[in-house]
Design a protein around this motif. Structure first.
Motif, PDB file in Angstrom:
ATOM      1  N   GLU A  62       0.819  -1.215   0.000  1.00  0.00           N
ATOM      2  CA  GLU A  62       0.000   0.000   0.000  1.00  0.00           C
ATOM      3  C   GLU A  62       0.856   1.269   0.000  1.00  0.00           C
ATOM      4  N   ASP A  63       0.282   2.334  -0.544  1.00  0.00           N
ATOM      5  CA  ASP A  63       0.860   3.672  -0.384  1.00  0.00           C
ATOM      6  C   ASP A  63       0.276   4.263   0.896  1.00  0.00           C
ATOM      7  N   ASP A  65       0.344   7.016   4.248  1.00  0.00           N
ATOM      8  CA  ASP A  65       0.732   8.319   4.779  1.00  0.00           C
ATOM      9  C   ASP A  65       0.433   8.321   6.277  1.00  0.00           C
ATOM     10  N   PHE A  78      -3.003   6.318   7.118  1.00  0.00           N
ATOM     11  CA  PHE A  78      -3.966   6.269   6.023  1.00  0.00           C
ATOM     12  C   PHE A  78      -3.351   5.557   4.814  1.00  0.00           C
ATOM     13  N   GLN A  80      -3.604   5.243   0.909  1.00  0.00           N
ATOM     14  CA  GLN A  80      -4.090   6.103  -0.170  1.00  0.00           C
ATOM     15  C   GLN A  80      -4.444   5.238  -1.389  1.00  0.00           C
ATOM     16  N   THR A  82      -6.419   5.017  -5.213  1.00  0.00           N
ATOM     17  CA  THR A  82      -6.882   5.766  -6.386  1.00  0.00           C
ATOM     18  C   THR A  82      -8.208   5.177  -6.883  1.00  0.00           C
ATOM     19  N   LYS A  92      -3.537  -0.567  -4.287  1.00  0.00           N
ATOM     20  CA  LYS A  92      -3.448   0.874  -4.477  1.00  0.00           C
ATOM     21  C   LYS A  92      -4.670   1.461  -5.172  1.00  0.00           C
ATOM     22  N   ASP A 110      -9.897  10.319  -8.274  1.00  0.00           N
ATOM     23  CA  ASP A 110      -9.765  10.854  -6.916  1.00  0.00           C
ATOM     24  C   ASP A 110      -8.870   9.939  -6.079  1.00  0.00           C
ATOM     25  N   ILE A 111      -8.268  10.534  -5.070  1.00  0.00           N
ATOM     26  CA  ILE A 111      -7.482   9.772  -4.102  1.00  0.00           C
ATOM     27  C   ILE A 111      -8.310   9.644  -2.834  1.00  0.00           C
ATOM     28  N   LEU A 112      -8.540   8.408  -2.439  1.00  0.00           N
ATOM     29  CA  LEU A 112      -9.331   8.128  -1.237  1.00  0.00           C
ATOM     30  C   LEU A 112      -8.395   7.641  -0.138  1.00  0.00           C
ATOM     31  N   GLU A 113      -8.477   8.260   1.037  1.00  0.00           N
ATOM     32  CA  GLU A 113      -7.645   7.849   2.168  1.00  0.00           C
ATOM     33  C   GLU A 113      -8.471   7.001   3.113  1.00  0.00           C
ATOM     34  N   GLN A 115      -8.361   4.931   6.627  1.00  0.00           N
ATOM     35  CA  GLN A 115      -7.585   4.859   7.865  1.00  0.00           C
ATOM     36  C   GLN A 115      -7.282   3.413   8.222  1.00  0.00           C
TER      37      GLN A 115
END
Length: 400
Positions: A62-63, A65, A78, A80, A82, A92, A110-113, A115
């Motif tokens: 995963e990417d 943050d 989070f 991230q 796409t 991803k 869109d980028i969805l974060e 948790q």
């Protein structure tokens, strides 16, 4: 578990109680204890958690943050994702349909974060995070020391002998930090005792402590700057600028030379440094454990300066041989030659370093012999004709 700690903040003219989470409490305490900007600690924590999470969940791909939430005092992780029409990389990407279930109105691109649980990290990951935080805090401490002391290189500091290292180095307590006095920067005439008060000059401040045995501040008691700083302390005329130090050279523990000049014609620079009955220079000599000090009046004329730099020897004549190669010939009486040269050439060596010219010392008898030899060669070559009757007498006289 007990209630979260309470910190009282003075806001809008009155104290207000603010509950801190354990993480926020540690940030606050560490910031005060180490005098480090809280944001530096937060950056260290988030980087540490990110590394730890990636180490434990590397297989997910995963990417991720990691952020610190100042409102809750918690670390939040989070993933991230796409938003796409068709998922080809589940680690991803997230489908548009699923994204709209989580966040209404999501669109492709869109980028969805999403948790991720912070508590899910295992023992190894937690240990990794701890190591990273410790490393980052130490780096921040080193940067603080560097920023504070780099501007003081060349200045005199005071401290106490804290401990002795096996290789002969000495660690000195400077108050809030430690300094290292390497064996190579100690005079052979000096021996220190534990807790002894010491003065030294900062010669280097480093961010990288690998080459300096863990110490950032490197000190010296052999550099010429120590001599200059000590005279600044003892001589008010140097401190206020009336007397200026133009140069200093040392062979630590044996001898030193100090060149001074005055901006006021009524002030004798040498006398000001010597002091009443030698009180000022003697104070410096005691600090340097008996190192002999010659105080010389500086001159912009290299011939005059060289003659004075050879003190305590008395010079008869100085001749500049070659300005390009900076060579000077100094002629002294026979009984002054050994004094001018000094023990094992020490006096002339120090004088040459102080003046910045190569100095050749010759005695008067050497010069006379050379002149006589040159005249004899000229006579023998016929360059100087002499009467035949007096030729033998002239030759005998020259020989004598």
């Amino acid at each position: 578990m007990g209630a979260a700690p309470v910190v009282y903040l003075f806001l809008r003219g009155r104290f207000m109680a603010v509950n801190l989470s354990p993480i926020a409490e540690n940030i606050e305490l560490l910031s005060r204890e180490k005098n480090i900007d809280p944001q530096t600690i937060i950056d260290a924590i988030t980087e540490a958690v990110l590394r730890a999470y990636q180490k434990q969940y590397r297989h997910l791909g995963e990417d991720v943050d990691v952020r610190y939430n100042p409102d809750t005092g918690q670390i939040e992780i989070f993933a991230q994702m796409t938003v796409v029409e068709e998922v080809t990389d589940p680690a991803k990407e997230i489908s548009l349909e699923e994204a709209n279930e989580l966040a209404e109105g999501a669109e492709v691109g869109d980028i969805l974060e999403i948790q991720r649980p912070f508590e899910g990290m295992g023992r190894i990951a937690a240990q990794t995070a701890k190591q990273v935080i410790t490393q980052k805090v130490r780096e921040a401490e080193r940067n603080l020391v560097y920023d504070e002391y780099i501007q003081h290189v060349g200045e005199l500091v005071h401290g106490f002998i804290k401990r002795f290292e096996k290789r002969g180095d000495v660690v000195i307590d400077l108050g809030s930090v430690e300094g290292l006095l390497p064996r190579s920067e100690q005079s052979k005439a000096e021996k220190f005792s534990l807790n002894e008060r010491v003065r030294a000059v900062i010669i280097k401040v480093s961010r990288d402590v690998k080459e300096t045995y863990g110490q950032q501040i490197i000190l010296s008691r052999t550099c010429p700057e120590l001599l200059m700083r000590l005279f600044e302390m003892e001589v008010p005329e140097i401190y206020d600028g009336t007397v200026q130090v133009k140069g200093a050279v040392r062979e630590p523990g044996d001898r030193a030379k100090l060149a001074v000049t005055s901006t006021d014609r009524d002030v004798d620079p040498v006398g000001a440094c010597v002091g009443m009955k030698g009180s000022r220079v003697q104070a410096v000599i005691r600090e340097l454990h008996g190192e002999k000090i010659d105080i010389i009046e500086w001159s912009e004329n290299p011939a005059i300066f060289a003659a004075q730099a050879l003190s305590p020897a008395k010079v008869n004549k100085v001749q500049i041989l070659d300005p390009a190669s900076r060579r000077i010939e100094v002629i002294v009486e026979d009984d002054q030659q050994s004094l001018a040269i000094g023990k094992q050439g020490q006096n002339v060596r120090l004088a040459a370093r102080l003046v910045g010219w190569n100095i050749d010392i010759r005695s008067e008898s050497d010069v006379k012999r050379q002149v006589a030899s040159q005249i004899e060669q000229l006579i023998q070559s016929g360059a100087i004709p002499i009467p035949a009757a007096g030729a033998q007498l002239g030759a005998d006289t020259i020989a004598r």
